[in-house]
Design a protein around this motif. Structure first.
Motif, PDB file in Angstrom:
ATOM      1  N   PRO A 160       0.816  -1.222   0.000  1.00 26.48           N
ATOM      2  CA  PRO A 160       0.000   0.000   0.000  1.00 26.48           C
ATOM      3  C   PRO A 160       0.848   1.271   0.000  1.00 26.48           C
ATOM      4  O   PRO A 160       1.884   1.341   0.656  1.00 26.48           O
ATOM      5  N   ILE A 161       0.405   2.257  -0.765  1.00 27.94           N
ATOM      6  CA  ILE A 161       1.089   3.547  -0.862  1.00 27.94           C
ATOM      7  C   ILE A 161       0.235   4.592  -0.159  1.00 27.94           C
ATOM      8  O   ILE A 161      -0.979   4.652  -0.360  1.00 27.94           O
ATOM      9  N   GLY A 162       0.868   5.419   0.662  1.00 25.94           N
ATOM     10  CA  GLY A 162       0.151   6.455   1.396  1.00 25.94           C
ATOM     11  C   GLY A 162       0.428   7.837   0.839  1.00 25.94           C
ATOM     12  O   GLY A 162       1.438   8.055   0.156  1.00 25.94           O
ATOM     13  N   ARG A 163      -0.471   8.771   1.136  1.00 26.65           N
ATOM     14  CA  ARG A 163      -0.275  10.152   0.677  1.00 26.65           C
ATOM     15  C   ARG A 163       0.863  10.790   1.467  1.00 26.65           C
ATOM     16  O   ARG A 163       0.792  10.887   2.686  1.00 26.65           O
ATOM     17  N   GLY A 164       1.890  11.226   0.743  1.00 27.99           N
ATOM     18  CA  GLY A 164       3.085  11.758   1.365  1.00 27.99           C
ATOM     19  C   GLY A 164       4.247  10.784   1.365  1.00 27.99           C
ATOM     20  O   GLY A 164       5.351  11.109   1.798  1.00 27.99           O
ATOM     21  N   GLN A 165       4.022   9.570   0.860  1.00 29.47           N
ATOM     22  CA  GLN A 165       5.055   8.537   0.830  1.00 29.47           C
ATOM     23  C   GLN A 165       5.932   8.690  -0.416  1.00 29.47           C
ATOM     24  O   GLN A 165       5.581   9.365  -1.377  1.00 29.47           O
ATOM     25  N   ARG A 166       7.095   8.041  -0.403  1.00 32.72           N
ATOM     26  CA  ARG A 166       7.964   7.948  -1.578  1.00 32.72           C
ATOM     27  C   ARG A 166       8.149   6.470  -1.883  1.00 32.72           C
ATOM     28  O   ARG A 166       8.805   5.757  -1.109  1.00 32.72           O
ATOM     29  N   GLU A 167       7.551   5.991  -2.949  1.00 30.48           N
ATOM     30  CA  GLU A 167       7.594   4.567  -3.294  1.00 30.48           C
ATOM     31  C   GLU A 167       8.306   4.404  -4.630  1.00 30.48           C
ATOM     32  O   GLU A 167       7.854   4.920  -5.657  1.00 30.48           O
ATOM     33  N   LEU A 168       9.414   3.684  -4.610  1.00 31.31           N
ATOM     34  CA  LEU A 168      10.241   3.493  -5.801  1.00 31.31           C
ATOM     35  C   LEU A 168       9.643   2.414  -6.694  1.00 31.31           C
ATOM     36  O   LEU A 168       9.218   1.363  -6.209  1.00 31.31           O
ATOM     37  N   ILE A 169       9.588   2.671  -8.000  1.00 34.31           N
ATOM     38  CA  ILE A 169       9.203   1.657  -8.985  1.00 34.31           C
ATOM     39  C   ILE A 169      10.472   1.273  -9.728  1.00 34.31           C
ATOM     40  O   ILE A 169      11.101   2.112 -10.375  1.00 34.31           O
ATOM     41  N   ILE A 170      10.886   0.008  -9.610  1.00 38.79           N
ATOM     42  CA  ILE A 170      12.199  -0.397 -10.092  1.00 38.79           C
ATOM     43  C   ILE A 170      12.097  -1.683 -10.905  1.00 38.79           C
ATOM     44  O   ILE A 170      11.265  -2.549 -10.630  1.00 38.79           O
ATOM     45  N   GLY A 171      12.916  -1.796 -11.940  1.00 40.57           N
ATOM     46  CA  GLY A 171      12.916  -3.002 -12.773  1.00 40.57           C
ATOM     47  C   GLY A 171      13.652  -2.741 -14.074  1.00 40.57           C
ATOM     48  O   GLY A 171      14.013  -1.607 -14.395  1.00 40.57           O
ATOM     49  N   ASP A 172      13.873  -3.804 -14.823  1.00 43.07           N
ATOM     50  CA  ASP A 172      14.522  -3.684 -16.133  1.00 43.07           C
ATOM     51  C   ASP A 172      13.634  -2.933 -17.098  1.00 43.07           C
ATOM     52  O   ASP A 172      12.439  -2.713 -16.839  1.00 43.07           O
ATOM     53  N   THR A 316       3.064  13.078  -2.857  1.00 44.25           N
ATOM     54  CA  THR A 316       3.499  11.680  -2.921  1.00 44.25           C
ATOM     55  C   THR A 316       4.396  11.501  -4.143  1.00 44.25           C
ATOM     56  O   THR A 316       4.053  11.955  -5.228  1.00 44.25           O
ATOM     57  N   ALA A 317       5.534  10.847  -3.961  1.00 48.07           N
ATOM     58  CA  ALA A 317       6.495  10.684  -5.061  1.00 48.07           C
ATOM     59  C   ALA A 317       6.581   9.228  -5.491  1.00 48.07           C
ATOM     60  O   ALA A 317       6.702   8.325  -4.646  1.00 48.07           O
ATOM     61  N   LEU A 318       6.512   9.003  -6.808  1.00 50.08           N
ATOM     62  CA  LEU A 318       6.743   7.678  -7.394  1.00 50.08           C
ATOM     63  C   LEU A 318       7.934   7.780  -8.348  1.00 50.08           C
ATOM     64  O   LEU A 318       7.762   7.944  -9.558  1.00 50.08           O
ATOM     65  N   PRO A 319       9.158   7.714  -7.828  1.00 49.59           N
ATOM     66  CA  PRO A 319      10.321   7.723  -8.723  1.00 49.59           C
ATOM     67  C   PRO A 319      10.462   6.381  -9.433  1.00 49.59           C
ATOM     68  O   PRO A 319      10.135   5.331  -8.859  1.00 49.59           O
ATOM     69  N   ILE A 320      10.934   6.414 -10.653  1.00 50.37           N
ATOM     70  CA  ILE A 320      11.152   5.197 -11.445  1.00 50.37           C
ATOM     71  C   ILE A 320      12.646   5.067 -11.718  1.00 50.37           C
ATOM     72  O   ILE A 320      13.313   6.042 -12.053  1.00 50.37           O
ATOM     73  N   ILE A 321      13.167   3.860 -11.559  1.00 45.06           N
ATOM     74  CA  ILE A 321      14.582   3.583 -11.827  1.00 45.06           C
ATOM     75  C   ILE A 321      14.679   2.334 -12.699  1.00 45.06           C
ATOM     76  O   ILE A 321      13.991   1.343 -12.451  1.00 45.06           O
ATOM     77  N   GLU A 322      15.535   2.395 -13.698  1.00 47.34           N
ATOM     78  CA  GLU A 322      15.741   1.250 -14.593  1.00 47.34           C
ATOM     79  C   GLU A 322      16.979   0.484 -14.158  1.00 47.34           C
ATOM     80  O   GLU A 322      18.053   1.071 -13.965  1.00 47.34           O
ATOM     81  N   THR A 323      16.832  -0.821 -13.974  1.00 46.00           N
ATOM     82  CA  THR A 323      17.972  -1.678 -13.624  1.00 46.00           C
ATOM     83  C   THR A 323      18.470  -2.406 -14.869  1.00 46.00           C
ATOM     84  O   THR A 323      17.826  -2.394 -15.921  1.00 46.00           O
ATOM     85  N   LYS A 324      19.607  -3.038 -14.723  1.00 45.32           N
ATOM     86  CA  LYS A 324      20.159  -3.870 -15.794  1.00 45.32           C
ATOM     87  C   LYS A 324      20.299  -5.282 -15.262  1.00 45.32           C
ATOM     88  O   LYS A 324      20.965  -5.499 -14.250  1.00 45.32           O
ATOM     89  N   ALA A 325      19.650  -6.219 -15.930  1.00 48.04           N
ATOM     90  CA  ALA A 325      19.670  -7.637 -15.527  1.00 48.04           C
ATOM     91  C   ALA A 325      19.209  -7.818 -14.080  1.00 48.04           C
ATOM     92  O   ALA A 325      19.776  -8.606 -13.317  1.00 48.04           O
ATOM     93  N   ASN A 326      18.158  -7.068 -13.697  1.00 48.58           N
ATOM     94  CA  ASN A 326      17.554  -7.172 -12.356  1.00 48.58           C
ATOM     95  C   ASN A 326      18.551  -6.912 -11.230  1.00 48.58           C
ATOM     96  O   ASN A 326      18.382  -7.412 -10.114  1.00 48.58           O
ATOM     97  N   ASP A 327      19.577  -6.119 -11.491  1.00 48.50           N
ATOM     98  CA  ASP A 327      20.605  -5.858 -10.483  1.00 48.50           C
ATOM     99  C   ASP A 327      20.192  -4.673  -9.611  1.00 48.50           C
ATOM    100  O   ASP A 327      20.490  -3.517  -9.921  1.00 48.50           O
ATOM    101  N   VAL A 328      19.511  -4.977  -8.503  1.00 44.25           N
ATOM    102  CA  VAL A 328      19.065  -3.916  -7.604  1.00 44.25           C
ATOM    103  C   VAL A 328      20.191  -3.457  -6.678  1.00 44.25           C
ATOM    104  O   VAL A 328      20.015  -2.519  -5.899  1.00 44.25           O
ATOM    105  N   SER A 329      21.351  -4.126  -6.737  1.00 44.31           N
ATOM    106  CA  SER A 329      22.476  -3.752  -5.880  1.00 44.31           C
ATOM    107  C   SER A 329      23.426  -2.779  -6.572  1.00 44.31           C
ATOM    108  O   SER A 329      24.490  -2.481  -6.036  1.00 44.31           O
ATOM    109  N   ALA A 330      23.078  -2.286  -7.754  1.00 45.50           N
ATOM    110  CA  ALA A 330      23.910  -1.300  -8.447  1.00 45.50           C
ATOM    111  C   ALA A 330      23.870   0.033  -7.695  1.00 45.50           C
ATOM    112  O   ALA A 330      23.067   0.238  -6.786  1.00 45.50           O
ATOM    113  N   TYR A 331      24.723   0.948  -8.128  1.00 53.17           N
ATOM    114  CA  TYR A 331      24.950   2.187  -7.366  1.00 53.17           C
ATOM    115  C   TYR A 331      23.678   3.013  -7.199  1.00 53.17           C
ATOM    116  O   TYR A 331      23.234   3.276  -6.073  1.00 53.17           O
TER     117      TYR A 331
END
Length: 515
Positions: A160-172, A316-331
């Motif tokens: 669940p996402i709340g008003r005022g939250q920052r929820e990252l959307i991440i994936g290839d 409320t912020a929904l930042p999006i980040i693109e990963t490479k080969a599902n590598d969530v441990s990148a910088y």
């Protein structure tokens, strides 16, 4: 001879009398000494401030003072830098870079400095805000406890996402990250939530398609698009999310709720890196400038829910980040994960297997949790994540086992049906009451007898049946447990179970009842 001298004297006196120079305004003047990849190095400008707009009078272009060095000032140019030449004059304007804000921007597409990119004329507003600003302090905030309904069953039930939250959307790439954000915006129709979509470094055709989708679903009337295209210079891509955030802060501080999508911050970091390498800011891990963490933290910290003394608005912020080969441990992914209040992880393998949205429920998390969830949803979906985790373990085990006991087989069958009801077509958000009803049906075994390939058909028929025959029950649950603060009572749960059984007996297609 005297008459000639008198005539000259008269002309000089006339010119002096007519000299009306405005001495109330001053400007520092500098000279361009080099231009490289969108950044001008300028000698002079002694009184320039950080992020102050500077003007190039010969071309009419503007830049912003970005690096204040001892000998020169580095200014990223907000426009076509190829028009700038060495020895061009540069003047300070006295204005920190700012964007127009207010209701006049609703339904509009603007660039990062607030100039309209659509065909609807100039922006009719006299309000402006600086793009950079210190985030609200702890004293001005309050806890996040009101939901932002995405309309996506898997997210609203488990993350669940709340008003005022920052929820990252991440994936290839091509896993549906933008689709999640667009679905969320479409689902805000009639919910008193203003949306801002910041497109960073996208193709103009992609931005136009996004706008067309929002218009088609009637969402542009409460949405603002801040667009910096792939062909735009790096400085415009760099300031785009800050400009969008300033627009959102105007709504937050006027006591309203706003949602902002940054699509995506990977390209934002790349734009900042391009500028930084030219102005020789020191690189850090993986050749990124060391302050790339601060780049995103000072942006995302501005998302907040203000307390009633400060208007009670939220961003409320929904930042999006693109990963490479599902590598969530990148910088950059690890930076964003540590800044935000949770992440929605979309996995390529799940996407290719037909699970749409391709949500990995193991890695995805919301650190706000059920406090930002309606009581009815937290009641029916409380064990959903655990059930799915157990199902995945059993399913992996069952691949190596030839014979399964009845209890294990029934748990696997139920898990498959739960996964099936969590599948959802794009641009078709589902209301909270429908989510509550279908999740209750799936987790309580009412779908166990339905063939797997008929689950979606059963679900669509169930919604129609409930709307036609049990609207009063739905309204009662909405009033007490979705809009209100109470859990569904035993009587409501009993009525809901009876309604599902009624549907199975009378309205569900006969073939769906066969094993």
């Amino acid at each position: 001879m005297a008459s000639w001298a008198d005539e000259i004297s008269a002309i000089i006196e006339k010119n002096i009398a007519g000299f009306g120079a405005d001495t109330t305004s001053t400007a520092s003047v500098g000279t361009v000494i080099a231009v490289q990849d969108g950044v001008a190095r300028i000698y002079g400008l002694q009184d320039v401030k950080y992020l102050e707009l500077v003007e190039f009078p010969r071309t009419g272009l503007y830049g912003m003072a970005f690096n204040l060095e001892e000998e020169a000032v580095s200014c990223p140019i907000l426009g076509d830098y190829t028009q700038i030449r060495e020895d061009d004059e540069v003047r300070t304007t006295g204005r920190i870079i700012q964007v127009p804000v207010g209701d006049a921007l609703l339904g509009r597409v603007v660039d990062p400095i607030g100039q309209p990119l659509d065909d609807r004329g100039p922006i009719a507003t006299d309000k402006f805000r600086p793009i950079e600003r210190v985030a609200p302090g702890v004293i001005t905030r309050q806890s996040v406890n009101q939901p932002v309904q995405t309309g996506i069953k898997a997210i609203d039930s488990m993350i669940p996402i709340g008003r005022g939250q920052r929820e990252l959307i991440i994936g290839d790439r091509q896993t549906g990250k933008t689709a999640v954000a667009i679905d969320t915006i479409i689902n805000q129709k009639g919910k008193d939530l203003i949306c801002i979509y910041v497109a960073i470094g996208q193709k103009n055709s992609s931005i136009a398609r996004t706008r067309a989708i929002l218009e088609e679903h009637g969402a542009m009337e409460y949405t603002i698009i801040v667009a910096s295209g792939a062909s735009d210079p790096a400085p415009l891509k760099y300031i785009a999310p800050y400009a969008g955030c300033a627009i959102g802060e105007e709504f937050m501080e006027s006591g309203r709720d706003a949602l902002i999508v940054y699509d995506d911050l990977t390209k934002h970091a790349e734009a900042y890196r391009n500028i930084s390498l030219i102005i020789r800011r020191p690189p850090g891990r993986e050749a990124y400038p060391g302050d790339v963490f601060y780049l995103h933290s000072r942006l995302l910290e501005r998302a907040a829910r203000l307390n009633k003394d400060y208007g009670g608005g939220s961003l409320t912020a929904l930042p999006i980040i693109e990963t490479k080969a599902n590598d969530v441990s990148a910088y950059i992914p690890t930076n964003l994960i540590s800044i935000t209040d949770g992440q929605i992880f979309l996995e390529t393998d799940l996407f290719n297997a037909g699970q749409r949205p391709a949500l990995n429920t193991g890695i995805s998390v919301s650190r706000v949790g059920s406090s930002a969830q309606t009581k009815a949803m937290s009641q029916v979906a409380g064990t959903l994540r655990l059930d799915l985790a157990q199902f995945r373990e059993l399913e992996a085990f069952s691949q190596f086992a030839s014979d399964l006991d009845k209890a294990t087989k029934s748990r696997i069958d139920r898990g498959r049906r739960i996964l099936e009801i969590l599948k959802q077509p794009q641009y078709q958000p589902v209301s909270v009451i429908r989510q509550v009803m279908i999740i209750y049906a799936a987790t309580n075994g009412y779908l166990d007898e339905v063939p797997l390939d008929k689950v979606s058909e059963w679900e669509a028929g169930f919604y129609r049946f409930m709307d036609a025959n049990y609207q009063d029950l739905q309204n009662e649950i909405i009033e007490s447990s979705i809009q209100g603060r109470n859990k569904m009572n035993a009587d409501q749960l009993k009525k809901l179970g009876a309604a599902i059984e009624d549907y199975q007996k009378t309205a569900a297609p006969r073939e769906e009842q066969k094993r």
